[in-house]
Design a protein around this motif. Structure first.
Motif, PDB file in Angstrom:
ATOM      1  N   ILE A   1      60.505  21.895  52.513  1.00 14.54           N
ATOM      2  CA  ILE A   1      60.347  23.128  53.283  1.00 14.54           C
ATOM      3  C   ILE A   1      60.909  22.963  54.692  1.00 14.54           C
ATOM      4  O   ILE A   1      60.586  22.006  55.397  1.00 14.54           O
ATOM      5  CB  ILE A   1      58.858  23.515  53.369  1.00 14.54           C
ATOM      6  N   GLY A   2      61.737  23.928  55.075  1.00 16.49           N
ATOM      7  CA  GLY A   2      62.223  23.970  56.446  1.00 16.49           C
ATOM      8  C   GLY A   2      61.353  24.869  57.309  1.00 16.49           C
ATOM      9  O   GLY A   2      60.887  24.479  58.376  1.00 16.49           O
TER      10      GLY A   2
ATOM     11  N   LYS B   1      53.671  20.284  55.251  1.00 13.45           N
ATOM     12  CA  LYS B   1      53.046  18.980  55.469  1.00 13.45           C
ATOM     13  C   LYS B   1      53.912  17.904  54.845  1.00 13.45           C
ATOM     14  O   LYS B   1      54.427  18.071  53.731  1.00 13.45           O
ATOM     15  CB  LYS B   1      51.638  18.963  54.861  1.00 13.45           C
ATOM     16  N   ALA B   2      54.056  16.794  55.565  1.00 15.69           N
ATOM     17  CA  ALA B   2      54.907  15.707  55.091  1.00 15.69           C
ATOM     18  C   ALA B   2      54.201  14.905  54.001  1.00 15.69           C
ATOM     19  O   ALA B   2      52.984  14.690  54.054  1.00 15.69           O
ATOM     20  CB  ALA B   2      55.293  14.802  56.249  1.00 15.69           C
TER      21      ALA B   2
ATOM     22  N   GLU C   1      58.876  13.646  53.848  1.00 14.02           N
ATOM     23  CA  GLU C   1      59.522  14.930  53.579  1.00 14.02           C
ATOM     24  C   GLU C   1      58.468  16.028  53.444  1.00 14.02           C
ATOM     25  O   GLU C   1      57.361  15.795  52.945  1.00 14.02           O
ATOM     26  CB  GLU C   1      60.367  14.853  52.303  1.00 14.02           C
ATOM     27  N   SER C   2      58.821  17.235  53.876  1.00 18.03           N
ATOM     28  CA  SER C   2      57.886  18.366  53.848  1.00 18.03           C
ATOM     29  C   SER C   2      57.866  19.000  52.457  1.00 18.03           C
ATOM     30  O   SER C   2      58.346  20.110  52.242  1.00 18.03           O
ATOM     31  CB  SER C   2      58.269  19.401  54.908  1.00 18.03           C
ATOM     32  N   THR C   3      57.299  18.264  51.517  1.00 15.83           N
ATOM     33  CA  THR C   3      57.183  18.772  50.148  1.00 15.83           C
ATOM     34  C   THR C   3      55.748  19.182  49.829  1.00 15.83           C
ATOM     35  O   THR C   3      55.405  19.397  48.668  1.00 15.83           O
ATOM     36  CB  THR C   3      57.640  17.711  49.135  1.00 15.83           C
ATOM     37  N   MET C   4      54.919  19.292  50.849  1.00 14.94           N
ATOM     38  CA  MET C   4      53.525  19.693  50.676  1.00 14.94           C
ATOM     39  C   MET C   4      53.183  20.797  51.674  1.00 14.94           C
ATOM     40  O   MET C   4      53.927  21.050  52.628  1.00 14.94           O
ATOM     41  CB  MET C   4      52.581  18.492  50.860  1.00 14.94           C
ATOM     42  N   LEU C   5      52.056  21.419  51.422  1.00 15.00           N
ATOM     43  CA  LEU C   5      51.581  22.477  52.302  1.00 15.00           C
ATOM     44  C   LEU C   5      50.106  22.249  52.605  1.00 15.00           C
ATOM     45  O   LEU C   5      49.325  21.851  51.733  1.00 15.00           O
ATOM     46  CB  LEU C   5      51.746  23.852  51.639  1.00 15.00           C
TER      47      LEU C   5
ATOM     48  N   LEU D   1      62.307  28.830  53.691  1.00 14.91           N
ATOM     49  CA  LEU D   1      63.635  28.242  53.837  1.00 14.91           C
ATOM     50  C   LEU D   1      63.558  26.762  53.540  1.00 14.91           C
ATOM     51  O   LEU D   1      62.563  26.098  53.848  1.00 14.91           O
ATOM     52  CB  LEU D   1      64.152  28.441  55.271  1.00 14.91           C
ATOM     53  N   CYS D   2      64.613  26.241  52.920  1.00 16.86           N
ATOM     54  CA  CYS D   2      64.674  24.811  52.625  1.00 16.86           C
ATOM     55  C   CYS D   2      65.205  24.047  53.836  1.00 16.86           C
ATOM     56  O   CYS D   2      65.899  24.602  54.698  1.00 16.86           O
ATOM     57  CB  CYS D   2      65.570  24.551  51.420  1.00 16.86           C
ATOM     58  N   GLU D   3      64.858  22.764  53.907  1.00 23.21           N
ATOM     59  CA  GLU D   3      65.370  21.938  55.000  1.00 23.21           C
ATOM     60  C   GLU D   3      66.887  21.854  54.934  1.00 23.21           C
ATOM     61  O   GLU D   3      67.572  21.900  55.953  1.00 23.21           O
ATOM     62  CB  GLU D   3      64.759  20.537  54.928  1.00 23.21           C
TER      63      GLU D   3
END
Length: 511
Positions: free
Chosen positions: A186-187, A266-267, A272-276, A221-223
């Motif tokens: 996630i961006g 959330k990292a 990487e921000s693949t969590m929330l 938006l994606c990173e």
């Protein structure tokens, strides 16, 4: 024999306030530091959120905030969003002091205009309409029976509904959510929609156990510079609501209201921000009803003495049905000419009214279909389209007057391109609430006979011949001649009080 009047206390609920009021939405919005500059405003949306309703004396105070979502294009032509809250408070005059009030409020946004003053500041002006209903509870003493004094009684079953009470319970759901397999990191979150619906309700002594589902829809938006992604999460929720007086005989209307939501990337362990990280504050609202049945006296006379009675009008509510339905909306939507592809589509539902029809109740709603799309110049654009729909609720009983306290929520909205400049839209609408019938009638509050004034009779007459017309009622005939309904029906071998055709009746004298 002396007249003995029996009275019974009946608890009735009536609508003491049902009105609309308009509130302005006015604020100047400054973008926070972490938001990029505004190149072009796409859309500003407002969602009214109620945090508290209080009745004190003859005043109803409604408090909450309007959640403003500003969608815009940044300098690199990405869709971005900035959220802001503007509080509101309104005091409404109820014109009376209700007993045990039950309050129901909703709001719709009438219009919302926004203007970018500069790249960091936006001026927002609009208005919303608040709908408020207040139901009060009171007790009425009605004559339910009498004996002696030669009185004859006509009774009618009063079926009313008592609102046992309402209760609220606020709670917070905290969850760490993972993106689906193969999803890009996630961006930035562009848009989030959070709804909560009740799926099951059980009543035990003085408590209501409710289960439901928290539905979270995200557009982000994606990173990496890729096409935006969507995700949906369905989380189970449950609560125990304390409500004094509720039991298994009660019918309950339970709804969830979203107070606030905070969802952030959330990292993971790899950074990487693949969590929330999700934190959602909800309010579970329960309203319990109990049906009551009373045999009330609606008319009376004495065969022996002159009689009199007092009556007064009452307005009462009767619960027709607790609605818990789903409406599946489907349409082939024609896209604007400049749209090349749709990035994201969602909808908001609003209840607009209910009407009685032959087969039941027709509930009217409005969907606002909204989309982010790409135009033929490869720029993100925003479009919306309001559409009306109807949902039928079948009823076995019909009422002359209807009061509908209904909430409509969009649980999901999906689309499929059909390749001919159109998309197929599918939406699931959750419809819940209560349907009441408004009953207006006169009740007998007192009954008396005057033993000093006996009925005047012709002592030489034991029977009177009466030529009855079709549609006449034996009660009215008996009352006219100061005799009993039973005596008239027995003398003429009748089975029904209402005459189906013209007839010659013998009216016996009651001494």
């Amino acid at each position: 024999m002396e007249l003995k009047v029996i009275k019974e206390s009946v608890t009735v609920n009536e609508v003491v306030y049902d009105s609309f009021t308009e509130l302005p939405i006015e604020c100047d919005v400054l973008l926070p530091d972490y938001c990029p500059d505004i190149m072009k405003v796409l859309k500003c949306c407002a969602t009214p959120v109620f945090t508290q309703t209080t009745v004190e004396g003859s005043s109803l105070t409604v408090e909450g905030y309007a959640l403003l979502e500003l969608y815009y294009l940044s300098e690199n032509r990405q869709i971005r969003c900035s959220e802001h809250k503007t509080p509101f408070s309104k005091v409404l005059d109820l014109k009376c002091t209700p007993e045990n009030p039950t309050v129901s409020v909703s709001a719709t946004v009438d219009y919302l205009n926004c203007r970018a003053v500069n790249q960091r500041r936006v001026d927002i002006r609009g208005a919303m309409t608040i709908s408020a209903k207040v139901i009060a509870q009171k007790s009425e003493n009605v004559v339910s029976d009498a004996e002696g004094g030669g009185v004859q009684l006509r009774k009618n079953a009063m079926n009313t509904t008592c609102v046992v009470g309402t209760a609220e319970r606020q709670f917070t759901v905290r969850e760490d959510l993972e993106l689906g397999y193969g999803k890009s990191a996630i961006g930035a979150i562009v848009r989030k929609q959070v709804q909560a619906v009740a799926t099951d309700c059980k009543v035990i002594s003085n408590k209501i156990v409710v289960k439901g589902e928290l539905i979270i829809n995200l557009f982000y938006l994606c990173e990496e510079d890729e096409r935006p992604e969507t995700m949906q999460y369905n989380l189970p929720i449950s609560q125990i609501i304390d409500l004094s007086g509720v039991d298994e005989d009660c019918k309950c209307d339970v709804r969830f209201r979203v107070i606030s939501c905070d969802i952030k990337p959330k990292a993971d362990l790899d950074g990487e921000s693949t969590m929330l990280s999700a934190e959602v504050t909800l309010c579970a609202v329960a309203k319990a009803h109990r049906n009551t049945h009373v045999q009330a006296v609606t008319d009376a006379f004495s065969t022996t003495y002159e009689s009199s009675f007092a009556e007064r009008p009452i307005t009462a509510l009767r619960l027709i049905d607790v609605v818990d339905d789903k409406h599946h909306y489907k349409e082939h939507l024609e896209l604007p000419d400049e749209v090349v592809s749709v990035l994201h589509m969602w909808c908001d539902a609003a209840f607009t009214g209910g009407n009685l029809v032959d087969s039941g109740v027709q509930l009217d709603g409005r969907l606002m279909l909204s989309m982010f799309a790409m135009d033929n110049e490869n720029n993100p654009v925003y479009f919306e389209k309001p559409v009306d729909f109807t949902h039928m609720v079948e009823l076995t009983d019909q009422e002359e007057n209807l009061l509908a306290d209904i909430t409509m929520k969009a649980a999901s909205c999906e689309f499929t391109p059909t390749g001919d400049g159109r998309v197929e839209v599918r939406a699931e609408i959750i419809i819940c609430g209560t349907l009441y019938g408004i009953m207006k009638c006169d009740v007998m509050s007192d009954l008396a006979v005057d033993e000093t004034k006996p009925q005047k009779r012709d002592g030489n007459t034991a029977l009177t011949i009466y030529f009855a017309q079709q549609g006449e009622c034996v009660w009215d005939i008996a009352k006219r001649y100061h005799t009993s309904v039973a005596a008239v029906m027995e003398e003429n071998s009748m089975e029904k009080e209402l005459l189906q055709s013209r007839a010659t009746l013998l009216i016996p004298l009651i001494v």
